[in-house]
Design a protein around this motif. Structure first.
Motif, PDB file in Angstrom:
ATOM      1  N   PRO A   1       0.852  -0.968  -0.396  1.00 20.17           N
ATOM      2  CA  PRO A   1       0.253   0.113   0.036  1.00 20.17           C
ATOM      3  C   PRO A   1       0.771   1.654  -0.322  1.00 20.17           C
ATOM      4  O   PRO A   1       2.048   1.082   0.161  1.00 20.17           O
ATOM      5  N   ILE A   2       0.385   2.676  -0.599  1.00 17.09           N
ATOM      6  CA  ILE A   2       0.853   3.870  -0.656  1.00 17.09           C
ATOM      7  C   ILE A   2       0.521   4.780   0.473  1.00 17.09           C
ATOM      8  O   ILE A   2      -1.144   4.713  -0.019  1.00 17.09           O
ATOM      9  N   ARG A   3       1.213   5.443   0.602  1.00 17.28           N
ATOM     10  CA  ARG A   3       0.263   6.411   1.622  1.00 17.28           C
ATOM     11  C   ARG A   3      -0.814   7.112   0.898  1.00 17.28           C
ATOM     12  O   ARG A   3      -0.798   7.944  -0.288  1.00 17.28           O
ATOM     13  N   PHE A   4      -2.276   7.500   1.491  1.00 18.89           N
ATOM     14  CA  PHE A   4      -3.293   8.189   0.821  1.00 18.89           C
ATOM     15  C   PHE A   4      -3.899   7.161  -0.275  1.00 18.89           C
ATOM     16  O   PHE A   4      -4.882   7.832  -0.581  1.00 18.89           O
ATOM     17  N   PHE A   5      -3.132   6.268  -1.063  1.00 18.16           N
ATOM     18  CA  PHE A   5      -3.719   4.975  -1.807  1.00 18.16           C
ATOM     19  C   PHE A   5      -4.095   4.144  -1.526  1.00 18.16           C
ATOM     20  O   PHE A   5      -5.064   2.937  -1.754  1.00 18.16           O
ATOM     21  N   GLY A   6      -3.692   3.297  -0.580  1.00 15.70           N
ATOM     22  CA  GLY A   6      -3.576   1.710  -0.446  1.00 15.70           C
ATOM     23  C   GLY A   6      -3.169   1.221  -1.210  1.00 15.70           C
ATOM     24  O   GLY A   6      -1.892   1.468  -1.853  1.00 15.70           O
ATOM     25  N   THR A   7      -3.961  -0.043  -1.896  1.00 17.56           N
ATOM     26  CA  THR A   7      -3.654  -0.574  -2.805  1.00 17.56           C
ATOM     27  C   THR A   7      -4.244  -0.439  -4.342  1.00 17.56           C
ATOM     28  O   THR A   7      -4.511  -1.069  -5.190  1.00 17.56           O
TER      29      THR A   7
END
Length: 164
Positions: free
Chosen positions: A18-24
């Protein structure tokens, strides 16, 4: 893999990070991905503008204190250099994993140059989720390696010719 009931897991293999603010959501650009990207861009730009106002208040405080032009110029140059270094470090961090030891040694400079980091985050979020390219490359590599490992053999291995 199997779940609690012993049935095979539907999503076997590597999972996206996951990426911060975006999840997956960066994997297939669903789940409000465009809105999140617009929100991240607007938020990082607003934070950069607010940070510039804070720096302006600091500059006005130095002007009121009348400490001299040398210290004032020194402070401006320091914030400009630290912001440029923070921008470059943050921008490069989107393309490759940063070295933790180097990050630890630059922590002070990056803290002072926070405006540069915010601007790098803003500019990257205009084209993709910050760090998406790096995460996508790593995920695709992991998927490819997983598929390569789990590919089924064809034929009977005992009939395979052996070379002496």
């Amino acid at each position: 893999m199997s779940d609690v009931n012993g049935t095979p897991d539907q999503a076997a293999g590597p999972r996206p990070e996951p990426i911060r603010f975006f999840g997956t959501t960066w994997v297939d650009h669903t789940g409000g991905y465009p809105a999140r990207r617009a929100g991240v861009a607007a938020g990082s730009l607003a934070a950069a503008v607010a940070s510039c106002f804070v720096l302006r208040f600091a500059y006005e405080g130095l002007a009121i204190a009348d400490i001299g032009s040398f210290v004032t110029v020194l402070m401006i140059v320091m914030f400009a250099i630290c912001s440029a270094l923070a921008f470059r470090n943050t921008w490069d961090g989107f393309a490759k994993r940063p070295d933790p030891a180097r990050q630890a040694s630059l922590r002070g400079l990056l803290t002072i140059g926070f405006v540069g980091s915010l601007l790098a985050y803003f500019l990257r979020s205009l084209t993709e989720a910050p760090g998406e390219k790096l995460h996508r490359e790593e995920y695709e590599t992991a998927r490819h390696q997983y598929e390569k490992r789990t590919k089924r053999r064809t034929g009977n291995p005992s009939k395979k010719r052996r070379t002496p």
